[in-house]
Enzyme design. Sequence first.
Site, PDB file in Angstrom:
ATOM      1  N   LYS A 145       0.831  -1.202   0.000  1.00 21.93           N
ATOM      2  CA  LYS A 145       0.000   0.000   0.000  1.00 21.93           C
ATOM      3  C   LYS A 145       0.874   1.264   0.000  1.00 21.93           C
ATOM      4  O   LYS A 145       2.090   1.182   0.247  1.00 21.93           O
ATOM      5  CB  LYS A 145      -0.927  -0.031   1.219  1.00 21.93           C
ATOM      6  CG  LYS A 145      -1.891  -1.231   1.216  1.00 21.93           C
ATOM      7  CD  LYS A 145      -2.833  -1.181   2.415  1.00 21.93           C
ATOM      8  CE  LYS A 145      -3.687  -2.433   2.498  1.00 21.93           C
ATOM      9  NZ  LYS A 145      -4.683  -2.339   3.593  1.00 21.93           N
ATOM     10  N   TYR A 185     -12.405  -2.530  -2.267  1.00 22.77           N
ATOM     11  CA  TYR A 185     -12.846  -2.590  -0.869  1.00 22.77           C
ATOM     12  C   TYR A 185     -14.369  -2.526  -0.735  1.00 22.77           C
ATOM     13  O   TYR A 185     -14.881  -2.148   0.320  1.00 22.77           O
ATOM     14  CB  TYR A 185     -12.178  -1.473  -0.062  1.00 22.77           C
ATOM     15  CG  TYR A 185     -10.718  -1.772   0.233  1.00 22.77           C
ATOM     16  CD1 TYR A 185     -10.350  -2.934   0.910  1.00 22.77           C
ATOM     17  CD2 TYR A 185      -9.704  -0.909  -0.168  1.00 22.77           C
ATOM     18  CE1 TYR A 185      -9.027  -3.234   1.163  1.00 22.77           C
ATOM     19  CE2 TYR A 185      -8.369  -1.205   0.082  1.00 22.77           C
ATOM     20  CZ  TYR A 185      -8.040  -2.365   0.754  1.00 22.77           C
ATOM     21  OH  TYR A 185      -6.723  -2.668   1.014  1.00 22.77           O
ATOM     22  N   PHE A 206     -15.400   3.516   8.587  1.00 25.90           N
ATOM     23  CA  PHE A 206     -14.018   3.840   8.231  1.00 25.90           C
ATOM     24  C   PHE A 206     -13.727   3.695   6.732  1.00 25.90           C
ATOM     25  O   PHE A 206     -12.582   3.847   6.310  1.00 25.90           O
ATOM     26  CB  PHE A 206     -13.043   2.989   9.060  1.00 25.90           C
ATOM     27  CG  PHE A 206     -13.330   1.509   9.044  1.00 25.90           C
ATOM     28  CD1 PHE A 206     -12.902   0.711   8.000  1.00 25.90           C
ATOM     29  CD2 PHE A 206     -14.042   0.919  10.085  1.00 25.90           C
ATOM     30  CE1 PHE A 206     -13.163  -0.651   7.986  1.00 25.90           C
ATOM     31  CE2 PHE A 206     -14.315  -0.452  10.078  1.00 25.90           C
ATOM     32  CZ  PHE A 206     -13.864  -1.234   9.019  1.00 25.90           C
ATOM     33  N   ARG A 259      -0.662 -14.970   3.609  1.00 31.26           N
ATOM     34  CA  ARG A 259      -1.523 -14.452   4.686  1.00 31.26           C
ATOM     35  C   ARG A 259      -0.834 -14.639   6.048  1.00 31.26           C
ATOM     36  O   ARG A 259      -0.914 -13.787   6.920  1.00 31.26           O
ATOM     37  CB  ARG A 259      -2.897 -15.156   4.687  1.00 31.26           C
ATOM     38  CG  ARG A 259      -3.811 -14.776   3.535  1.00 31.26           C
ATOM     39  CD  ARG A 259      -4.301 -13.345   3.551  1.00 31.26           C
ATOM     40  NE  ARG A 259      -5.164 -13.032   4.668  1.00 31.26           N
ATOM     41  CZ  ARG A 259      -5.942 -11.948   4.727  1.00 31.26           C
ATOM     42  NH1 ARG A 259      -5.962 -11.058   3.728  1.00 31.26           N
ATOM     43  NH2 ARG A 259      -6.683 -11.704   5.777  1.00 31.26           N
ATOM     44  N   ARG A 318       2.881  -6.987   8.913  1.00 31.68           N
ATOM     45  CA  ARG A 318       2.030  -5.975   9.546  1.00 31.68           C
ATOM     46  C   ARG A 318       2.462  -5.736  10.998  1.00 31.68           C
ATOM     47  O   ARG A 318       2.404  -4.606  11.499  1.00 31.68           O
ATOM     48  CB  ARG A 318       0.566  -6.412   9.469  1.00 31.68           C
ATOM     49  CG  ARG A 318       0.003  -6.293   8.055  1.00 31.68           C
ATOM     50  CD  ARG A 318      -1.320  -7.011   7.932  1.00 31.68           C
ATOM     51  NE  ARG A 318      -2.049  -6.644   6.714  1.00 31.68           N
ATOM     52  CZ  ARG A 318      -3.200  -7.180   6.358  1.00 31.68           C
ATOM     53  NH1 ARG A 318      -3.762  -8.111   7.104  1.00 31.68           N
ATOM     54  NH2 ARG A 318      -3.804  -6.793   5.250  1.00 31.68           N
ATOM     55  N   ASN A 350      -1.853  -0.698   7.381  1.00 30.72           N
ATOM     56  CA  ASN A 350      -1.279  -2.008   7.716  1.00 30.72           C
ATOM     57  C   ASN A 350      -0.357  -2.534   6.601  1.00 30.72           C
ATOM     58  O   ASN A 350      -0.132  -3.732   6.486  1.00 30.72           O
ATOM     59  CB  ASN A 350      -2.377  -3.014   8.086  1.00 30.72           C
ATOM     60  CG  ASN A 350      -3.356  -3.241   6.961  1.00 30.72           C
ATOM     61  OD1 ASN A 350      -3.178  -2.720   5.856  1.00 30.72           O
ATOM     62  ND2 ASN A 350      -4.372  -4.034   7.210  1.00 30.72           N
ATOM     63  N   HIS A 375      -1.843  -5.582   1.371  1.00 29.36           N
ATOM     64  CA  HIS A 375      -3.045  -6.376   1.122  1.00 29.36           C
ATOM     65  C   HIS A 375      -2.590  -7.700   0.526  1.00 29.36           C
ATOM     66  O   HIS A 375      -1.623  -7.724  -0.248  1.00 29.36           O
ATOM     67  CB  HIS A 375      -3.963  -5.678   0.109  1.00 29.36           C
ATOM     68  CG  HIS A 375      -4.976  -6.618  -0.483  1.00 29.36           C
ATOM     69  ND1 HIS A 375      -6.127  -6.969   0.178  1.00 29.36           N
ATOM     70  CD2 HIS A 375      -4.965  -7.333  -1.641  1.00 29.36           C
ATOM     71  CE1 HIS A 375      -6.795  -7.844  -0.566  1.00 29.36           C
ATOM     72  NE2 HIS A 375      -6.112  -8.076  -1.677  1.00 29.36           N
ATOM     73  N   GLU A 403      -8.841 -10.706  -8.171  1.00 32.79           N
ATOM     74  CA  GLU A 403      -7.957  -9.554  -7.972  1.00 32.79           C
ATOM     75  C   GLU A 403      -6.845  -9.495  -9.023  1.00 32.79           C
ATOM     76  O   GLU A 403      -6.498  -8.410  -9.493  1.00 32.79           O
ATOM     77  CB  GLU A 403      -7.388  -9.585  -6.542  1.00 32.79           C
ATOM     78  CG  GLU A 403      -8.486  -9.315  -5.510  1.00 32.79           C
ATOM     79  CD  GLU A 403      -8.074  -9.525  -4.061  1.00 32.79           C
ATOM     80  OE1 GLU A 403      -6.930  -9.975  -3.818  1.00 32.79           O
ATOM     81  OE2 GLU A 403      -8.899  -9.234  -3.178  1.00 32.79           O
TER      82      GLU A 403
HETATM   83  P1  ADP Z   1      -7.582  -7.828   5.243  1.00 32.93           P
HETATM   84  O1  ADP Z   1      -6.901  -6.635   4.569  1.00 32.93           O
HETATM   85  O2  ADP Z   1      -6.720  -8.417   6.341  1.00 32.93           O
HETATM   86  O3  ADP Z   1      -8.072  -8.866   4.264  1.00 32.93           O
HETATM   87  P2  ADP Z   1     -10.263  -6.605   5.530  1.00 32.93           P
HETATM   88  O4  ADP Z   1     -10.658  -7.039   4.159  1.00 32.93           O
HETATM   89  O5  ADP Z   1     -11.241  -6.843   6.657  1.00 32.93           O
HETATM   90  O6  ADP Z   1      -8.871  -7.276   6.013  1.00 32.93           O
HETATM   91  O7  ADP Z   1      -9.960  -5.052   5.532  1.00 32.93           O
HETATM   92  C1  ADP Z   1      -9.456  -4.404   4.414  1.00 32.93           C
HETATM   93  C2  ADP Z   1      -8.619  -3.220   4.853  1.00 32.93           C
HETATM   94  O8  ADP Z   1      -9.446  -2.247   5.477  1.00 32.93           O
HETATM   95  C3  ADP Z   1      -7.554  -3.569   5.899  1.00 32.93           C
HETATM   96  O9  ADP Z   1      -6.388  -4.100   5.300  1.00 32.93           O
HETATM   97  C4  ADP Z   1      -7.332  -2.234   6.558  1.00 32.93           C
HETATM   98  O10 ADP Z   1      -6.452  -1.403   5.803  1.00 32.93           O
HETATM   99  C5  ADP Z   1      -8.721  -1.613   6.525  1.00 32.93           C
HETATM  100  N1  ADP Z   1      -9.477  -1.831   7.785  1.00 32.93           N
HETATM  101  C6  ADP Z   1     -10.016  -3.002   8.239  1.00 32.93           C
HETATM  102  N2  ADP Z   1     -10.620  -2.837   9.422  1.00 32.93           N
HETATM  103  C7  ADP Z   1     -10.472  -1.517   9.746  1.00 32.93           C
HETATM  104  C8  ADP Z   1     -10.871  -0.690  10.860  1.00 32.93           C
HETATM  105  N3  ADP Z   1     -11.566  -1.180  11.896  1.00 32.93           N
HETATM  106  N4  ADP Z   1     -10.529   0.634  10.833  1.00 32.93           N
HETATM  107  C9  ADP Z   1      -9.857   1.169   9.801  1.00 32.93           C
HETATM  108  N5  ADP Z   1      -9.452   0.441   8.715  1.00 32.93           N
HETATM  109  C10 ADP Z   1      -9.740  -0.868   8.687  1.00 32.93           C
END
Ligand code: ADP
Length: 133
Positions: A10, A50, A58, A86, A103, A113, A116, A127
């Site tokens: 990212k 997303y 958020f 992962r 992360r 974080n 992705h 994707e």
């Molecule tokens: P992952 O990226 O681990 O697959 P998700 O698909 O749930 O997890 O979330 C996508 C992205 O959204 C995360 O990588 C993170 O950047 C952001 N995100 C997830 N949960 C939160 C939160 N509670 N507050 C802010 N950003 C979040």
Amino acid sequence: MIQQTFVIIKPEGVKRGLVGEIISRFEKKGLKIKKLAFRQISQELAKLHYSHLKDKPFFPKIIEAFTAGEVALLILEGEEAIQTVRTLIGHTDPLVAQPGTIRGDYGTVLPYNIVHASDCTTAADVEIERFFG
Ligand code: ADP
């Protein structure tokens, strides 16, 4: 089973100069880089990527962070590549992610974080087509 998976470093990872460090962790684990590209992601593509989080409070912050600069797009290949990556990246929340994971070592606070990665074969296929097709 040999699989391909899709990873995005990212904007915060690219800005902080962590691309080489992150890629080297994947290579040391035995994954092969099949494709690597730098790109500025549009608002439209970010919202699509997303879309499963579109009703979360958020969501605007995620889109802002994801489009704040160039990202590095990667296709990685190797044994059980999806689960391997992962595991290497760690928990979604960098405050919970274990030290030793990407992360856990480099993330600050959500949504920042660093990376992705696809979480299943269907997501990897979709994707890869979405970002490289
Ligand atoms: P992952 O990226 O681990 O697959 P998700 O698909 O749930 O997890 O979330 C996508 C992205 O959204 C995360 O990588 C993170 O950047 C952001 N995100 C997830 N949960 C939160 C939160 N509670 N507050 C802010 N950003 C979040």
